[in-house]
Each structure stands twice: as structure tokens, then as C-alpha cells.
Design a protein around this motif. Structure first.
Motif, PDB file in Angstrom:
ATOM      1  N   ASP A   1      -5.481  10.237  -5.511  1.00 23.67           N
ATOM      2  CA  ASP A   1      -4.524  11.136  -4.867  1.00 23.67           C
ATOM      3  C   ASP A   1      -3.870  12.101  -5.854  1.00 23.67           C
TER       4      ASP A   1
ATOM      5  N   ALA B   1       2.424   5.130  -0.423  1.00 24.18           N
ATOM      6  CA  ALA B   1       2.022   5.775   0.831  1.00 24.18           C
ATOM      7  C   ALA B   1       2.853   5.257   2.003  1.00 24.18           C
ATOM      8  N   VAL B   2       3.194   3.972   1.986  1.00 19.78           N
ATOM      9  CA  VAL B   2       4.019   3.388   3.046  1.00 19.78           C
ATOM     10  C   VAL B   2       5.418   4.003   3.025  1.00 19.78           C
TER      11      VAL B   2
ATOM     12  N   GLN C   1       6.279   6.937   1.888  1.00 13.69           N
ATOM     13  CA  GLN C   1       6.215   8.339   2.310  1.00 13.69           C
ATOM     14  C   GLN C   1       6.109   8.476   3.829  1.00 13.69           C
ATOM     15  N   GLN C   2       5.510   7.502   4.504  1.00 14.53           N
ATOM     16  CA  GLN C   2       5.315   7.592   5.947  1.00 14.53           C
ATOM     17  C   GLN C   2       6.535   7.135   6.751  1.00 14.53           C
ATOM     18  N   LEU C   3       7.508   6.524   6.096  1.00 14.16           N
ATOM     19  CA  LEU C   3       8.692   6.051   6.809  1.00 14.16           C
ATOM     20  C   LEU C   3       9.588   7.225   7.191  1.00 14.16           C
ATOM     21  N   PRO C   4      10.280   7.121   8.314  1.00 19.15           N
ATOM     22  CA  PRO C   4      11.189   8.204   8.705  1.00 19.15           C
ATOM     23  C   PRO C   4      12.381   8.281   7.752  1.00 19.15           C
TER      24      PRO C   4
END
Length: 189
Positions: free
Chosen positions: A52, A140-141, A143-146
């Protein structure tokens, strides 16, 4: 005499302040390259590539087939091992977490370098390097959280600790009151 004690104080502060730089959030990846008989493969080329980011690093194994990559940023990686007289080995989907120490021991198969052995999603191994049990949350987890979580409040780094096994907040919804494996509340420490 006053000037001499001032000098000693400055030197002491300088020496002790360097201890704070010893803390690192980066990961370490290492292991030992062997052949099918279990013998070490010295001088093999081991390459780590961040999938990435634009980062690649290559090292050679030592006489005992060992390699190590220190100070790797948390994220996704791919490991490739090549040696004369052996098939190329590639392990993909390696996820390194914050301050994780991971070991991958590739076993090279005899053959030409044009043939490639690919391992997808390496199984997490038992940590035999030291007695630490490590858990973490993949970048990555996070970054995906609100951005807004419970009751519309902004997310907080302490809330990520509650995702890990053995952590609970009791009857409170506040992450600051988390208990790890039944220990004291973080707020009381």
C-alpha cells in the motif's frame, strides 16, 4: 562550583532524554530460510515490499539463513525469497500491526528460479522469539471506522483498545474505564 553543577545537570538531562527515543511503534519481520531438508540457505535474497506504499527493501541471509527487517511501518506487505538453485518463494497478504514482531520461515523448494511458489495469507505463528503476547488493530480497520462513534462523540484512540480480546469496560461505555483481563481500570492507574 555553581557552574560545574549546572554543566552536570545539562549532561544528565541530555543523556536521559535519549531513552525516550527508544520507543517505537514500528514492526519487525524476520525469520530463517531453509531448504526441504531443513538446512540453512545462506546468501539468499529476501525482499519486503509494502503493497500500500512505495517501499521496497532487500537483504541477504547470513550463514545461518537468517534475515531481519526492522522499523517497518504497520501495514500490508509481500515477502519474496530468491536463491540460486531454488524456486522463488513469495508470501502475500502479510499484515504487520503496531509494534509487532513477526517471524516467517520460508522453505525453498529445489528447482529453477523461473518456477515460483506463492503462499497467500500466512497463518499467524506462535511467538518463539520472546514471551510477549501481542494484539493490535490493523491500520486499514482504523481508517474504515466512522469519525463519530458512540452517542455522536468523536473517536478516541483509547476506544481502539476495547476491540482487543480480554478488554471490557464493565457497565460503563467509556473506553477510559477499560479493564484488561480483569485488571484495574485504566482511569485508576
Amino acid at each position: 562550583m555553581q557552574r560545574f553543577s549546572y554543566f552536570q545537570t545539562c549532561v544528565a538531562m541530555l543523556l536521559f532524554s535519549t531513552a525516550a527515543f527508544g520507543q517505537s511503534q514500528n514492526a519487525v519481520l524476520g525469520g530463517q530460510v531453509t531448504d526441504p531438508s531443513g538446512s540453512f540457505v545462506p546468501n539468499a535474497s529476501v525482499t519486503i515490499k509494502a503493497t500500500d506504499r512505495q517501499f521496497t527493501s532487500t537483504v541477504k541471509t547470513d550463514s545461518d539463513g537468517r534475515y531481519s527487517f526492522a522499523n517497518l511501518e504497520p501495514g500490508n506487505y509481500e515477502l519474496t525469497v530468491e536463491a540460486a538453485g531454488f524456486k522463488s518463494y513469495t508470501s502475500t497478504r502479510i499484515v504487520l500491526l503496531v509494534a509487532e514482531s513477526r517471524r516467517i520461515d520460508p522453505q525453498l523448494q529445489v528447482g529453477d528460479a523461473a518456477t515460483k511458489v506463492e503462499v497467500i495469507a500466512e497463518v499467524a505463528q506462535l511467538n518463539v522469539d520472546n514471551g510477549q503476547k501481542q494484539e493490535g488493530v490493523a491500520p486499514a480497520v482504523i481508517q474504515q471506522l466512522p469519525l463519530l462513534v458512540s452517542a455522536g462523540t468523536p473517536r478516541n484512540a483509547m476506544q481502539f483498545a476495547t476491540f482487543l480480546p480480554g478488554v471490557n469496560t464493565g457497565t460503563s461505555v467509556q473506553a477510559f474505564n477499560a479493564r484488561i483481563n480483569g485488571g484495574l481500570k485504566m482511569g485508576d492507574e
